[in-house]
Design an enzyme around this catalytic site. Structure first.
Site, PDB file in Angstrom:
ATOM      1  N   ASP A  91      10.478  -6.215 -27.103  1.00 16.59           N
ATOM      2  CA  ASP A  91      11.658  -6.987 -26.685  1.00 16.59           C
ATOM      3  C   ASP A  91      11.451  -7.741 -25.382  1.00 16.59           C
ATOM      4  O   ASP A  91      12.414  -8.098 -24.704  1.00 16.59           O
ATOM      5  CB  ASP A  91      12.878  -6.057 -26.544  1.00 16.59           C
ATOM      6  N   LYS A 111      13.431 -10.746 -24.217  1.00 15.77           N
ATOM      7  CA  LYS A 111      14.829 -10.642 -23.769  1.00 15.77           C
ATOM      8  C   LYS A 111      14.989 -10.986 -22.289  1.00 15.77           C
ATOM      9  O   LYS A 111      16.101 -11.252 -21.832  1.00 15.77           O
ATOM     10  CB  LYS A 111      15.380  -9.234 -24.043  1.00 15.77           C
ATOM     11  N   HIS A 168       9.056  -8.491 -35.180  1.00 10.95           N
ATOM     12  CA  HIS A 168       9.778  -7.238 -35.368  1.00 10.95           C
ATOM     13  C   HIS A 168      11.217  -7.438 -35.855  1.00 10.95           C
ATOM     14  O   HIS A 168      11.930  -6.466 -36.069  1.00 10.95           O
ATOM     15  CB  HIS A 168       9.719  -6.367 -34.106  1.00 10.95           C
ATOM     16  N   HIS A 169      11.648  -8.701 -36.014  1.00  6.90           N
ATOM     17  CA  HIS A 169      12.965  -8.940 -36.614  1.00  6.90           C
ATOM     18  C   HIS A 169      12.869  -9.644 -37.959  1.00  6.90           C
ATOM     19  O   HIS A 169      13.884 -10.092 -38.506  1.00  6.90           O
ATOM     20  CB  HIS A 169      13.874  -9.719 -35.650  1.00  6.90           C
ATOM     21  N   ASP A 226      12.158   0.589 -34.471  1.00  2.00           N
ATOM     22  CA  ASP A 226      13.176   0.096 -33.542  1.00  2.00           C
ATOM     23  C   ASP A 226      14.578   0.392 -34.080  1.00  2.00           C
ATOM     24  O   ASP A 226      15.440   0.905 -33.345  1.00  2.00           O
ATOM     25  CB  ASP A 226      12.974  -1.419 -33.346  1.00  2.00           C
TER      26      ASP A 226
END
Lengths: 500, 500
Positions: free
Chosen positions: A361, A364, A415-416, A444
């Site tokens: 992440d 972010k 990862h999304h 996650d």
């Protein structure tokens, strides 16, 4: 270096059971010579050992025996047999063909005229030259004793040389290891090889322990019987080595003790034969190298631990903005590694994924506070901004030459993504999604559902698994979901260990 | 291991100029024995070398000579001299007191009754026992030749043993090195020690190069004459080693070639004497260890490079929120390291500071966007929030066991303190401010003034130095400001190298 180690007196050699008796080869075409030699020397002993005679009646018989028996100490060699120089040809065969430099060779000739002494002694690598007539039984005994003494000293030097070469090989072997487990296994193997210089010695019970506080933890063992292994830990010789922090050589047992600020290694080897002074000298030399190699491994471990912690901190610093707990990155890293391992990836890949996972992440950092920390559902515009964190993270890392950061870039980017192609940023589908992304996606979400967030309470494990199973083949790689179901207890152990 | 290396034929030994002639010690109280022995052997040669006689007329004279001359090959030793067993006492002296196992000892007795042959040969470590009467000139020549041959072989084995022990020592020496520069220096020293097995050989011109593309870069040299050094790089033997990627042994010169994916090292040593087969064997063994050690160094370097890059990324990710350029953290790290080095800190401290420096603003992750990126002057409340980044950064790092992150914590906490006590968060004064803080404060401001920020344009160097000098003793440690002034060109080189 301690040169005393080479001073070998007769008493000490009595214990050297590697040689049971001295092999003397009589080469002569007259059987009477064999008989007289044997009778004369029947009571003879040197270093407490008697003589075993081997008999050849021609040069060709001699060659056969010499080829078979590599530990003959002395050859009493007639010159004239099949041919006038048959014995001399045997000398060449021994030194040049067989490459045997240790065996002592004494020519015994009945016809000195056939082989002029000066020429022969100069041209052939022999150790003495005798007329048969001059060899009284007294002179024969002196000759044999001096020859065996010389043979013994040369063997001792050669054994020493082989031992030193083994130490060099063994050291190279252990310095090539950079991880503790392969190092321990390698060191134990090399120690044993070093001790098996004599073919007659077999070292067959070997253990390596790490001393942790006062407990011995078995690192590696070749013992087949587990009960025996447990008993050995109470062995007085191990306790002595620990107490004195030193190597112990006792009868046929060896304990090698190596210590540095992180590791306390103890190697225990039991053999079948008493150690010689040369053995202990070589073992001490080798132990010095084990200590250096172990220190190198420690330094490596420190650097790698540092790297791991720095990666976690990097992840935690990023997560701290979204007010997520410090343990989130550690749990996700461990879930990802466990999934990868159970999915059949090798240790290096698993380790890289584990270390890179905290970066998932990292993008972010580029998401505004208002979006990142909004305590309510994001609107469409905010959601678009939020989604950019995948590509932002990738952009921060992809241009690095370091595999670890490249893996981090892939994890951040993918990862999304979702198995059915409805994820972001690229809407990839199935196995088109790099495995780094599929692993981290499941790890996650599994952790997020079980954690408190600004917009939700933590879920119970049943609800978590219900959702994940319903998303198998939609959000998640079904194979990975299956692995999670089949090994749920292992994942819950991690959840327990890294509790917020 | 190649055992052929020990097969030494007479031809080869002709080149072994380490032994100029064979030393034979005659010990006898009758001068006639000395004379006859000398006359008989005047024409004698073994391995192309003649005999040099040493003469002792009593046991005590013999002891004196034996103590002085350590390379005597053979002692022809009378038994009855000062006392009935004077010669026998000399045997004990040689073997036990002097620990000399290599010299060959032949007893020559005129009164065999005084020393019963069997007892003497059994009890004393001698190599032959002769009645003076049986020693015809023929038998004497045979005796001498056999004894010298035996001495030569034992010396060769012992030299080999010493060589192997040196390889072990030398290898230990290089495996203890974890940095390239100390490794190169150590390897060159150890190579030379290995070549100086014979006292008569001196290897005095030594260079170590790294091959970069096609250029040889000198890493280390013991040559005093720089011109000579330059010429040597064009030396054909170096070009040959590079072309064939192998060691080259040529006359009295050695080139050792070691390669791994990162380093291409070449050691060049020139000596005074031709290398023996044993030398090249030992050098090959040692080269294998150099290659392993060099690979370990490479792996260390890779891990350290990774760590450095990860630290930079960590810093950059944080800076990316305040829209500062990616090069800011690299410049500040290099300015900090340069200041530290010029301030007399050691290499390890400098390296730690350099790697930790990117963390100085890590606490800004916790500062809201509105404050962090406000394109105008902060109001009092905002300024208070902004100032918390020092303590926030400290809190993120201080609990780590890693020295690197502890240094990072100190840098984060103290880089806004001022020399006159007007800084934050603790208002420390002078040397109460940890040096990590004082160094980074100057480096950070020096870079910030020269860079574009959301609230200002970059300043010219004259304006920067004017401000910094006016703040010497107020904001900044005056000693560090002085160092900056005196070495400004070095700092400007860094600014040039890491331009935005």
């Amino acid at each position: 270096m301690d040169d005393d180690i080479l001073i070998i007196d007769d008493d000490e050699q009595v214990h050297d059971s590697a040689i049971q008796s001295w092999k003397v080869l009589i080469v002569d075409d007259e059987s009477e010579v064999h008989r007289i030699t044997k009778v004369t020397l029947s009571q003879f002993r040197f270093d407490g050992k008697s003589i075993t005679f081997l008999h050849a009646y021609s040069a060709s018989e001699a060659r056969d025996i010499l080829k078979q028996e590599t530990d003959i100490a002395l050859v009493l060699l007639d010159v004239v047999m099949e041919t006038d120089d048959a014995g001399l040809q045997v000398v060449r065969y021994i030194r040049e063909q067989l490459g045997n430099q240790s065996v002592r060779i004494v020519l015994r000739t009945g016809q000195p005229g056939q082989a002029p002494e000066d020429d022969v002694v100069e041209s052939y690598d022999i150790n003495d030259y005798k007329d048969k007539t001059e060899l009284t039984s007294q002179k024969l005994r002196t000759l044999i004793r001096a020859s065996l003494r010389s043979y013994r000293d040369i063997c001792s030097l050669q054994r020493n040389k082989r031992g030193l070469e083994k130490v060099i090989q063994a050291s190279k072997g252990i310095f090539e290891k950079t991880a503790l487990d392969t190092f321990v296994e390698g060191a134990l193997e090399q120690l044993t090889a070093l001790l098996e210089l004599e073919d007659t010695t077999i070292y067959n019970i070997k253990h390596a322990y790490e001393l942790k506080n006062t407990e011995l933890e078995m690192l590696h063992s070749t013992a087949s019987d587990k009960t025996e292994t447990d008993d050995l830990q109470q062995h007085p010789i191990l306790q002595l080595a620990i107490k004195d922090k030193t190597n112990i050589y006792q009868e046929s047992e060896v304990v090698i003790y190596c210590k540095n600020p992180r590791h306390n290694l103890i190697f225990h080897i039991e053999g079948t034969q008493q150690l010689s002074e040369v053995d202990t000298h070589l073992l001490n030399l080798f132990t010095e190298n084990i200590v250096v190699a172990l220190e190198n491994i420690r330094l490596n471990e420190v650097i790698e631990d540092n790297q791991k912690e720095i990666m976690y901190r990097l992840g935690e610093v990023v997560e701290s903005r979204s007010k997520e707990s410090g343990s989130h990155v550690k749990r996700v890293a461990n879930y990802t590694a466990l999934l990868a391992r159970l999915n059949g990836m090798d240790n290096e890949q698993v380790e890289t994924l584990k270390q890179a996972s905290p970066l998932h992440d990292i993008g972010k950092v580029g998401i505004p506070d208002a979006v990142l920390n909004k305590p309510a559902k994001l609107d469409a515009g905010e959601w678009t901004i939020m989604q950019t964190h995948a590509k932002l993270g990738y952009d921060m890392l992809y241009d690095s030459d370091i595999p670890l950061l490249q893996t981090g870039a892939a994890i951040a980017m993918y990862h999304h993504e979702k198995w059915d192609g409805t994820g972001y940023p690229n809407g990839l589908r199935g196995e088109d999604i790099p495995i780094e992304g599929r692993l981290t996606a499941l790890a996650d979400v599994f952790d997020a559902l079980g954690s408190r967030r600004c917009y939700k309470e933590p879920w119970g494990i049943d609800s978590i698994m219900e959702l994940i199973n319903s998303e198998s083949g939609k959000h998640f790689d079904p194979k990975l979901v299956q692995i999670l179901n089949e090994n749920l207890d292992l994942f819950l152990e991690i959840k327990q260990k890294y509790v917020d």
